[in-house]
Design an enzyme around this catalytic site. Sequence first.
Site, PDB file in Angstrom:
ATOM      1  N   ASP A   1     -44.632  58.140-107.376  1.00  0.00           N
ATOM      2  CA  ASP A   1     -43.303  58.239-106.775  1.00  0.00           C
ATOM      3  C   ASP A   1     -42.513  56.946-106.894  1.00  0.00           C
ATOM      4  OD1 ASP A   1     -43.849  56.573-104.180  1.00  0.00           O
ATOM      5  OD2 ASP A   1     -45.438  58.066-104.203  1.00  0.00           O
TER       6      ASP A   1
ATOM      7  N   ASP B   1     -52.826  53.311-105.040  1.00  0.00           N
ATOM      8  CA  ASP B   1     -51.998  54.273-104.305  1.00  0.00           C
ATOM      9  C   ASP B   1     -52.383  55.674-104.772  1.00  0.00           C
ATOM     10  OD1 ASP B   1     -50.102  55.645-102.914  1.00  0.00           O
ATOM     11  OD2 ASP B   1     -48.396  54.953-104.094  1.00  0.00           O
ATOM     12  N   SER B   2     -53.534  56.120-104.319  1.00  0.00           N
ATOM     13  CA  SER B   2     -54.090  57.382-104.802  1.00  0.00           C
ATOM     14  C   SER B   2     -53.674  58.552-103.921  1.00  0.00           C
ATOM     15  CB  SER B   2     -55.619  57.299-104.829  1.00  0.00           C
ATOM     16  OG  SER B   2     -56.113  57.113-103.527  1.00  0.00           O
TER      17      SER B   2
ATOM     18  N   GLN C   1     -51.689  69.144-111.627  1.00  0.00           N
ATOM     19  CA  GLN C   1     -51.462  69.556-110.243  1.00  0.00           C
ATOM     20  C   GLN C   1     -50.144  70.310-110.112  1.00  0.00           C
ATOM     21  OE1 GLN C   1     -51.466  65.690-108.314  1.00  0.00           O
ATOM     22  NE2 GLN C   1     -50.274  64.886-110.014  1.00  0.00           N
TER      23      GLN C   1
ATOM     24  N   TYR D   1     -45.598  53.850 -95.131  1.00  0.00           N
ATOM     25  CA  TYR D   1     -46.745  53.849 -96.045  1.00  0.00           C
ATOM     26  C   TYR D   1     -46.563  52.826 -97.158  1.00  0.00           C
ATOM     27  CZ  TYR D   1     -49.981  55.478 -99.621  1.00  0.00           C
ATOM     28  OH  TYR D   1     -50.975  55.532-100.580  1.00  0.00           O
ATOM     29  N   GLN D   2     -45.422  52.850 -97.827  1.00  0.00           N
ATOM     30  CA  GLN D   2     -45.212  51.970 -98.985  1.00  0.00           C
ATOM     31  C   GLN D   2     -45.311  50.489 -98.596  1.00  0.00           C
ATOM     32  OE1 GLN D   2     -45.121  53.975-101.435  1.00  0.00           O
ATOM     33  NE2 GLN D   2     -43.674  55.658-101.120  1.00  0.00           N
TER      34      GLN D   2
ATOM     35  N   TYR E   1     -47.530  62.808 -92.010  1.00  0.00           N
ATOM     36  CA  TYR E   1     -48.879  63.113 -92.491  1.00  0.00           C
ATOM     37  C   TYR E   1     -49.655  63.827 -91.386  1.00  0.00           C
ATOM     38  CZ  TYR E   1     -48.260  59.885 -96.451  1.00  0.00           C
ATOM     39  OH  TYR E   1     -47.823  59.267 -97.593  1.00  0.00           O
TER      40      TYR E   1
ATOM     41  N   ASP F   1     -55.378  57.440-117.377  1.00  0.00           N
ATOM     42  CA  ASP F   1     -56.445  57.490-116.385  1.00  0.00           C
ATOM     43  C   ASP F   1     -56.646  56.109-115.770  1.00  0.00           C
ATOM     44  OD1 ASP F   1     -59.561  57.046-115.874  1.00  0.00           O
ATOM     45  OD2 ASP F   1     -59.085  59.150-115.513  1.00  0.00           O
ATOM     46  N   GLY F   2     -56.552  56.030-114.439  1.00  0.00           N
ATOM     47  CA  GLY F   2     -56.635  54.739-113.758  1.00  0.00           C
ATOM     48  C   GLY F   2     -57.981  54.071-113.905  1.00  0.00           C
TER      49      GLY F   2
END
Length: 280
Positions: free
Chosen positions: A89, A158-159, A34, A64-65, A226, A140-141
């Site tokens: 993050d 947390d995608s 990305q 959010y967190q 957001y 990869d999750g």
Amino acid sequence: MDEKFQRYVSEIDQGFGNTVEITGILCNIKSRYQRIKIYETANLGRLLMLDDIIQLTEFDEYAYQEMMTHPALLVHPNPEKVLIIGGGDGGVAREVARHKTVKHIDQCEIDGEVVELCRKYIPSTACGFDDKRMHLTIGDGLEFVKQRKNEYDVIIVDSTDPIGPGEVLFGREFYESVHAALKADGVVASQSESIFLYPDIVKRLYGFTRELFKYNGYAFIAVPTYPAGSIGVCVASKANPVKKPLRQMDEDLKKVLKYYTPEIHEAAFVLPAFTKPWFE
């Protein structure tokens, strides 16, 4: 106009948008997965964007967190082993580490460059990676969680949005694997998009968790930066109701939180009338 001379950056999503005034570009790189951009802003601290989608600003990231983390951990009777999927993050890891019951944190993030750039430019969230209980895997999750059975007390997903590297984390196969990786009283919390922008995704993820878990619910989170000013978390448990805290916070945790309270926990699951048919 060349980007370095632009004064504002914008995210447009489903007809809604946010525009943020910037004062500098800290990084702009293309990783394997990305485009990663980190900006200095005029009023919101530092801003992380992935593929031109706002992931966080230092101004309001705590909302959010905290809501991705504490509702899930506080409806488990004794969360000791936690898995975070995504969350490059570091903010969710920071919040998980604030729970004294937690003895071990696994995290699987697909893009190691996000982790390294946040360590360099956004230490206010990336400090979560420094806890001695943290075990970070770059990978990869879905594949990571498929290899675990009956192992975790809490899993936090947390995608990013359901495009690019985060798309696989919105499928039924992933949620079946999460269910299998949780212990008998396990809890999952998943980033579940906004009721205003992505009703189909909200309904889909709520449906998966309702079918697989004994208890579930969607909680509303106000995040000003957001699009549409909101996002949500779907919380589900194999053994205990999720809409009220099961445990009390200790005094140290209470002192550092800016958004989450037991009252907010309960209120977040009270949703507008137009969503009622989705959850019946």
